[in-house]
Design a protein around this motif. Structure first.
Motif, PDB file in Angstrom:
ATOM      1  N   ASP A  33       0.812  -1.218   0.000  1.00  2.60           N
ATOM      2  CA  ASP A  33       0.000   0.000   0.000  1.00  2.60           C
ATOM      3  C   ASP A  33       0.843   1.264   0.000  1.00  2.60           C
ATOM      4  O   ASP A  33       0.304   2.371   0.018  1.00  2.60           O
ATOM      5  CB  ASP A  33      -0.959   0.020   1.190  1.00  2.60           C
ATOM      6  CG  ASP A  33      -0.246  -0.016   2.527  1.00  2.60           C
ATOM      7  OD1 ASP A  33       0.933  -0.443   2.565  1.00  2.60           O
ATOM      8  OD2 ASP A  33      -0.854   0.393   3.534  1.00  2.60           O
ATOM      9  N   ASN A  34       2.170   1.106  -0.029  1.00  2.00           N
ATOM     10  CA  ASN A  34       3.080   2.261  -0.101  1.00  2.00           C
ATOM     11  C   ASN A  34       3.623   2.470  -1.509  1.00  2.00           C
ATOM     12  O   ASN A  34       4.518   3.307  -1.695  1.00  2.00           O
ATOM     13  CB  ASN A  34       4.283   2.071   0.840  1.00  2.00           C
ATOM     14  CG  ASN A  34       3.908   1.868   2.279  1.00  2.00           C
ATOM     15  OD1 ASN A  34       4.419   0.957   2.926  1.00  2.00           O
ATOM     16  ND2 ASN A  34       3.017   2.699   2.809  1.00  2.00           N
ATOM     17  N   GLY A  84       7.563   4.681  -4.498  1.00  3.62           N
ATOM     18  CA  GLY A  84       6.970   4.366  -3.205  1.00  3.62           C
ATOM     19  C   GLY A  84       7.685   5.050  -2.060  1.00  3.62           C
ATOM     20  O   GLY A  84       8.813   5.535  -2.202  1.00  3.62           O
ATOM     21  N   LYS A 101       7.319   5.197   2.649  1.00  8.33           N
ATOM     22  CA  LYS A 101       6.548   4.932   3.862  1.00  8.33           C
ATOM     23  C   LYS A 101       5.631   6.100   4.198  1.00  8.33           C
ATOM     24  O   LYS A 101       4.684   5.935   4.979  1.00  8.33           O
ATOM     25  CB  LYS A 101       7.502   4.653   5.022  1.00  8.33           C
ATOM     26  CG  LYS A 101       8.214   3.308   4.915  1.00  8.33           C
ATOM     27  CD  LYS A 101       9.123   3.048   6.099  1.00  8.33           C
ATOM     28  CE  LYS A 101      10.368   3.920   6.029  1.00  8.33           C
ATOM     29  NZ  LYS A 101      11.350   3.576   7.086  1.00  8.33           N
ATOM     30  N   CYS A 147       3.664   7.428   2.110  1.00  8.11           N
ATOM     31  CA  CYS A 147       2.606   7.409   1.098  1.00  8.11           C
ATOM     32  C   CYS A 147       1.663   6.231   1.326  1.00  8.11           C
ATOM     33  O   CYS A 147       2.075   5.187   1.842  1.00  8.11           O
ATOM     34  CB  CYS A 147       3.208   7.287  -0.299  1.00  8.11           C
ATOM     35  SG  CYS A 147       4.405   8.585  -0.723  1.00  8.11           S
ATOM     36  N   ARG A 148       0.417   6.413   0.905  1.00  5.91           N
ATOM     37  CA  ARG A 148      -0.589   5.352   0.972  1.00  5.91           C
ATOM     38  C   ARG A 148      -1.384   5.342  -0.329  1.00  5.91           C
ATOM     39  O   ARG A 148      -1.752   6.389  -0.840  1.00  5.91           O
ATOM     40  CB  ARG A 148      -1.542   5.579   2.150  1.00  5.91           C
ATOM     41  CG  ARG A 148      -0.924   5.390   3.526  1.00  5.91           C
ATOM     42  CD  ARG A 148      -0.579   3.941   3.809  1.00  5.91           C
ATOM     43  NE  ARG A 148      -0.065   3.756   5.168  1.00  5.91           N
ATOM     44  CZ  ARG A 148       1.204   3.915   5.507  1.00  5.91           C
ATOM     45  NH1 ARG A 148       2.093   4.256   4.573  1.00  5.91           N
ATOM     46  NH2 ARG A 148       1.593   3.725   6.744  1.00  5.91           N
ATOM     47  N   SER A 149      -1.649   4.144  -0.820  1.00  6.49           N
ATOM     48  CA  SER A 149      -2.462   4.023  -2.026  1.00  6.49           C
ATOM     49  C   SER A 149      -3.928   4.235  -1.672  1.00  6.49           C
ATOM     50  O   SER A 149      -4.368   3.966  -0.553  1.00  6.49           O
ATOM     51  CB  SER A 149      -2.264   2.652  -2.672  1.00  6.49           C
ATOM     52  OG  SER A 149      -2.568   1.616  -1.752  1.00  6.49           O
ATOM     53  N   THR A 150      -4.698   4.714  -2.651  1.00  3.28           N
ATOM     54  CA  THR A 150      -6.110   4.985  -2.444  1.00  3.28           C
ATOM     55  C   THR A 150      -6.949   4.099  -3.353  1.00  3.28           C
ATOM     56  O   THR A 150      -6.435   3.458  -4.276  1.00  3.28           O
ATOM     57  CB  THR A 150      -6.440   6.466  -2.746  1.00  3.28           C
ATOM     58  OG1 THR A 150      -6.366   6.675  -4.167  1.00  3.28           O
ATOM     59  CG2 THR A 150      -5.468   7.389  -2.038  1.00  3.28           C
ATOM     60  N   LEU A 191      -1.448   7.477  -5.279  1.00  2.00           N
ATOM     61  CA  LEU A 191      -0.545   7.320  -4.140  1.00  2.00           C
ATOM     62  C   LEU A 191      -0.486   8.665  -3.431  1.00  2.00           C
ATOM     63  O   LEU A 191       0.066   9.631  -3.958  1.00  2.00           O
ATOM     64  CB  LEU A 191       0.844   6.886  -4.607  1.00  2.00           C
ATOM     65  CG  LEU A 191       1.820   6.430  -3.508  1.00  2.00           C
ATOM     66  CD1 LEU A 191       1.323   5.131  -2.864  1.00  2.00           C
ATOM     67  CD2 LEU A 191       3.231   6.236  -4.074  1.00  2.00           C
ATOM     68  N   GLU A 192      -1.108   8.736  -2.242  1.00  2.00           N
ATOM     69  CA  GLU A 192      -1.200   9.981  -1.484  1.00  2.00           C
ATOM     70  C   GLU A 192      -0.047  10.049  -0.492  1.00  2.00           C
ATOM     71  O   GLU A 192       0.138   9.136   0.315  1.00  2.00           O
ATOM     72  CB  GLU A 192      -2.535  10.060  -0.742  1.00  2.00           C
ATOM     73  CG  GLU A 192      -3.762   9.938  -1.643  1.00  2.00           C
ATOM     74  CD  GLU A 192      -4.104  11.241  -2.333  1.00  2.00           C
ATOM     75  OE1 GLU A 192      -3.445  12.259  -2.030  1.00  2.00           O
ATOM     76  OE2 GLU A 192      -5.032  11.243  -3.171  1.00  2.00           O
ATOM     77  N   CYS A 193       0.707  11.151  -0.533  1.00  2.00           N
ATOM     78  CA  CYS A 193       1.901  11.285   0.305  1.00  2.00           C
ATOM     79  C   CYS A 193       1.841  12.566   1.128  1.00  2.00           C
ATOM     80  O   CYS A 193       1.230  13.557   0.720  1.00  2.00           O
ATOM     81  CB  CYS A 193       3.159  11.312  -0.562  1.00  2.00           C
ATOM     82  SG  CYS A 193       3.298   9.935  -1.741  1.00  2.00           S
ATOM     83  N   SER A 214      -0.118  14.060  -4.404  1.00  2.00           N
ATOM     84  CA  SER A 214      -0.749  12.845  -4.901  1.00  2.00           C
ATOM     85  C   SER A 214      -0.141  12.458  -6.243  1.00  2.00           C
ATOM     86  O   SER A 214      -0.036  13.292  -7.148  1.00  2.00           O
ATOM     87  CB  SER A 214      -2.257  13.067  -5.058  1.00  2.00           C
ATOM     88  OG  SER A 214      -2.872  11.933  -5.636  1.00  2.00           O
TER      89      SER A 214
END
Length: 202
Positions: A106-107, A165, A167, A169-172, A177-179, A188
């Motif tokens: 998810d990162n 990628g 740490k 950041c998170r996938s939506t 990928l939202e950071c 994003s």
């Protein structure tokens, strides 16, 4: 630029300063290009990269024809904000392991990859600090710093593709990928094509 400790001339992972030649005559070094397309397009955006660690397939060139990693372009022509990595294009497991070390699925974000949750093999992988300098107006510039940012290139049935990628950041569910930057700014990333990523600020 290259961080102190790995700025030596030679081959990854010990050295990330370039000058790594292949012992064989046939491996070719390519200028591998990843474009960042800033959004909104009226922002004037420049970028900089510092390499903290690197990995590439053994026997493949890395920075033998110039600086191994450069970011150029941007400014008033955001379509040409490009990261160039001079390296070979033979995949290996070590580069994939280096890329997703410390990251969960998810990162990460991949271009041109519909089925893989994480890379199994990559041509090369980089870890470092990615800085964006975003001029919102003539007098206002925002610095967006993403430390421990991972970048890698592989390939699939559609051709070469890129992985990024962090740490931070998170996938939506929308495939973005939202950071959160070091300064607390939101950025994003989304896929434009196999060799282009949209970077949305604000």
């Amino acid at each position: 630029t290259v961080a102190e400790g790995v700025q030596c001339t030679g081959c990854p992972p010990e050295c990330c300063g370039g000058g790594c030649t292949s012992p064989d005559w046939w491996p070719t070094e390519h200028e591998n290009l990843l474009a960042f397309r800033p959004w909104p397009p009226y922002h004037t955006v420049h970028a900089a990269w510092t390499t903290d660690s690197c990995e590439a397939t053994r026997g493949q060139p890395f920075g033998s024809t110039g600086a191994p990693v450069q970011i150029f372009g941007g400014g008033f022509d955001p379509k040409h904000l490009v990261m160039a990595v001079r390296a070979g294009r033979k995949k290996g497991v070590d580069s994939a392991l280096a890329f997703h070390s410390g990251l969960g699925t998810d990162n990460m974000l991949a271009t041109g990859s519909e089925f893989d949750l994480k890379p199994q093999e990559l041509n090369f992988a980089l870890r470092g600090t990615l800085n964006f300098f975003v001029s919102e107006t003539v007098v206002k510039m925002v610095v967006v710093t993403l430390p421990d940012f991972h970048v890698g290139q592989g390939s699939n049935l559609y051709g070469n593709n890129w992985w990024i990628g962090s740490k931070a950041c998170r996938s939506t569910s929308k495939g973005h990928l939202e950071c959160i930057s070091e300064q607390g700014h939101r950025i994003s990333f989304s896929v434009r094509s196999s060799e282009a990523i949209v970077a949305s600020f604000g």
